[in-house]
Write a protein that holds these residues in place. Structure first.
Motif, mmCIF file in Angstrom:
data_model
loop_
_atom_site.group_PDB
_atom_site.id
_atom_site.type_symbol
_atom_site.label_atom_id
_atom_site.label_comp_id
_atom_site.label_asym_id
_atom_site.label_seq_id
_atom_site.Cartn_x
_atom_site.Cartn_y
_atom_site.Cartn_z
ATOM 1 N N UNK A 39 -21.096 -23.022 -37.181
ATOM 2 C CA UNK A 39 -20.735 -22.226 -38.358
ATOM 3 C C UNK A 39 -21.335 -22.778 -39.648
ATOM 4 N N UNK A 40 -22.151 -23.810 -39.535
ATOM 5 C CA UNK A 40 -22.760 -24.424 -40.722
ATOM 6 C C UNK A 40 -23.823 -23.508 -41.318
ATOM 7 N N UNK A 41 -23.973 -23.512 -42.647
ATOM 8 C CA UNK A 41 -25.031 -22.708 -43.266
ATOM 9 C C UNK A 41 -26.404 -23.333 -43.040
ATOM 10 N N UNK A 42 -27.379 -22.484 -42.748
ATOM 11 C CA UNK A 42 -28.743 -22.947 -42.528
ATOM 12 C C UNK A 42 -29.554 -21.906 -41.794
ATOM 13 N N UNK A 43 -30.718 -22.322 -41.311
ATOM 14 C CA UNK A 43 -31.574 -21.392 -40.583
ATOM 15 C C UNK A 43 -31.865 -21.939 -39.188
ATOM 16 N N UNK A 44 -32.274 -21.031 -38.333
ATOM 17 C CA UNK A 44 -32.614 -21.349 -36.955
ATOM 18 C C UNK A 44 -34.102 -21.080 -36.770
ATOM 19 N N UNK A 45 -34.823 -22.091 -36.269
ATOM 20 C CA UNK A 45 -36.259 -21.961 -36.072
ATOM 21 C C UNK A 45 -36.595 -22.118 -34.590
ATOM 22 N N UNK A 46 -37.755 -21.625 -34.199
ATOM 23 C CA UNK A 46 -38.233 -21.752 -32.823
ATOM 24 C C UNK A 46 -38.426 -23.230 -32.503
ATOM 25 N N UNK A 47 -37.843 -23.706 -31.407
ATOM 26 C CA UNK A 47 -37.949 -25.102 -31.000
ATOM 27 C C UNK A 47 -39.396 -25.498 -30.696
ATOM 28 N N UNK A 48 -40.224 -24.515 -30.334
ATOM 29 C CA UNK A 48 -41.623 -24.791 -29.989
ATOM 30 C C UNK A 48 -42.525 -24.748 -31.214
ATOM 31 N N UNK A 87 -32.694 -6.391 -12.177
ATOM 32 C CA UNK A 87 -32.114 -5.069 -11.943
ATOM 33 C C UNK A 87 -31.511 -4.417 -13.175
ATOM 34 N N UNK A 88 -31.909 -4.869 -14.351
ATOM 35 C CA UNK A 88 -31.381 -4.312 -15.601
ATOM 36 C C UNK A 88 -32.530 -3.843 -16.484
ATOM 37 N N UNK A 89 -32.198 -2.985 -17.424
ATOM 38 C CA UNK A 89 -33.159 -2.590 -18.454
ATOM 39 C C UNK A 89 -32.639 -3.177 -19.761
ATOM 40 N N UNK A 90 -33.408 -4.136 -20.281
ATOM 41 C CA UNK A 90 -33.004 -4.811 -21.516
ATOM 42 C C UNK A 90 -34.208 -4.949 -22.429
ATOM 43 N N UNK A 91 -33.966 -5.493 -23.612
ATOM 44 C CA UNK A 91 -35.035 -5.776 -24.562
ATOM 45 C C UNK A 91 -35.084 -7.292 -24.740
ATOM 46 N N UNK A 92 -36.203 -7.887 -24.320
ATOM 47 C CA UNK A 92 -36.394 -9.322 -24.479
ATOM 48 C C UNK A 92 -36.836 -9.615 -25.908
ATOM 49 N N UNK A 93 -36.394 -10.738 -26.441
ATOM 50 C CA UNK A 93 -36.786 -11.199 -27.771
ATOM 51 C C UNK A 93 -37.594 -12.480 -27.591
ATOM 52 N N UNK A 94 -38.813 -12.501 -28.173
ATOM 53 C CA UNK A 94 -39.697 -13.665 -28.106
ATOM 54 C C UNK A 94 -40.176 -14.013 -29.509
ATOM 55 N N UNK A 95 -40.526 -15.270 -29.708
ATOM 56 C CA UNK A 95 -41.138 -15.653 -30.979
ATOM 57 C C UNK A 95 -42.609 -15.275 -30.927
ATOM 58 N N UNK A 96 -43.165 -14.916 -32.059
ATOM 59 C CA UNK A 96 -44.554 -14.474 -32.117
ATOM 60 C C UNK A 96 -45.525 -15.634 -31.932
ATOM 61 N N UNK A 97 -45.414 -16.667 -32.750
ATOM 62 C CA UNK A 97 -46.381 -17.769 -32.708
ATOM 63 C C UNK A 97 -46.125 -18.750 -31.568
ATOM 64 N N UNK A 98 -44.867 -19.001 -31.248
ATOM 65 C CA UNK A 98 -44.548 -19.929 -30.173
ATOM 66 C C UNK A 98 -44.552 -19.281 -28.811
ATOM 67 N N UNK A 99 -44.491 -17.948 -28.763
ATOM 68 C CA UNK A 99 -44.375 -17.188 -27.520
ATOM 69 C C UNK A 99 -43.222 -17.718 -26.675
ATOM 70 N N UNK A 100 -42.158 -18.125 -27.333
ATOM 71 C CA UNK A 100 -40.975 -18.637 -26.650
ATOM 72 C C UNK A 100 -40.045 -17.483 -26.295
ATOM 73 N N UNK A 101 -39.491 -17.547 -25.095
ATOM 74 C CA UNK A 101 -38.406 -16.634 -24.739
ATOM 75 C C UNK A 101 -37.197 -17.087 -25.549
ATOM 76 N N UNK A 102 -36.627 -16.175 -26.333
ATOM 77 C CA UNK A 102 -35.478 -16.507 -27.165
ATOM 78 C C UNK A 102 -34.173 -15.987 -26.574
ATOM 79 N N UNK A 103 -34.199 -14.761 -26.077
ATOM 80 C CA UNK A 103 -32.993 -14.127 -25.562
ATOM 81 C C UNK A 103 -33.216 -12.637 -25.439
ATOM 82 N N UNK A 104 -32.157 -11.859 -25.755
ATOM 83 C CA UNK A 104 -32.238 -10.407 -25.627
ATOM 84 C C UNK A 104 -31.573 -9.714 -26.813
#
Length: 156
Positions: A39-48, A87-104
């Motif tokens: 719950x701390x204030x701040x930002x989240x960045x790609x680990x890669x 077996x699901x239809x979802x939308x994957x979320x990836x980082x652009x520059x790191x090409x990291x799988x982030x979630x959905x």
């Protein structure tokens, strides 16, 4: 701001879980990850790559056990792709520059905040607290946490 790119050196520094999540598209366990209830204030960045992805000001409590956000901090740093795995239809979320799988991305977020929920793996993120933004090279985001009195706002 730091340069944002994927490198073999950065990949080699990942933990086993961070590697499996970001490079092999796996999902970490819910409620057993570092940032789901942060719950701390701040930002989240790609680990890669270090590219800024999400802000605590857009975090929402999805009760799913993963960090969830209503929108990206920098939409140009996130790409949304169709995902028909498991077996699901979802939308994957990836980082652009790191090409990291982030979630959905899911359409069940808070309706008063746009209705979207970016469900993100903690293992794909590095959290930078507001008091470290300047030192880490992300000082341009400080103003989003300042109140008229000059105090940092609290995350939701």
């Amino acid at each position: 701001m730091p340069e944002h790119h994927k490198s073999a050196e950065r990949i080699a520094q990942l933990t086993e879980l961070q590697y499996r999540v970001t490079q092999q598209d796996e999902t970490e366990p819910s409620f057993a990850n570092a940032l789901w209830d942060n719950k701390a204030p701040g930002i989240y960045v790609d680990i890669v790559s270090g590219e800024p992805l999400f802000s605590s000001t857009d975090k929402c409590d999805s009760r799913t056990g993963w960090p969830s956000f209503t929108k990206p901090l920098e939409p140009g740093h996130v790409v949304e792709l169709p995902d028909t795995g498991h077996g699901m239809v979802r939308v994957e979320v990836r980082s652009v520059n790191g090409d990291s799988h982030l979630g959905h991305l899911f359409p069940d977020g808070p309706s008063d905040r746009g209705g979207l929920r970016y469900s993100i793996n903690s293992a794909s993120l590095r959290f930078i607290p507001v008091e470290e933004l300047e030192r880490e090279g992300y000082g341009q985001y400080l103003s989003m946490f300042e109140m008229p009195e000059g105090r940092a706002t609290e995350a939701q």
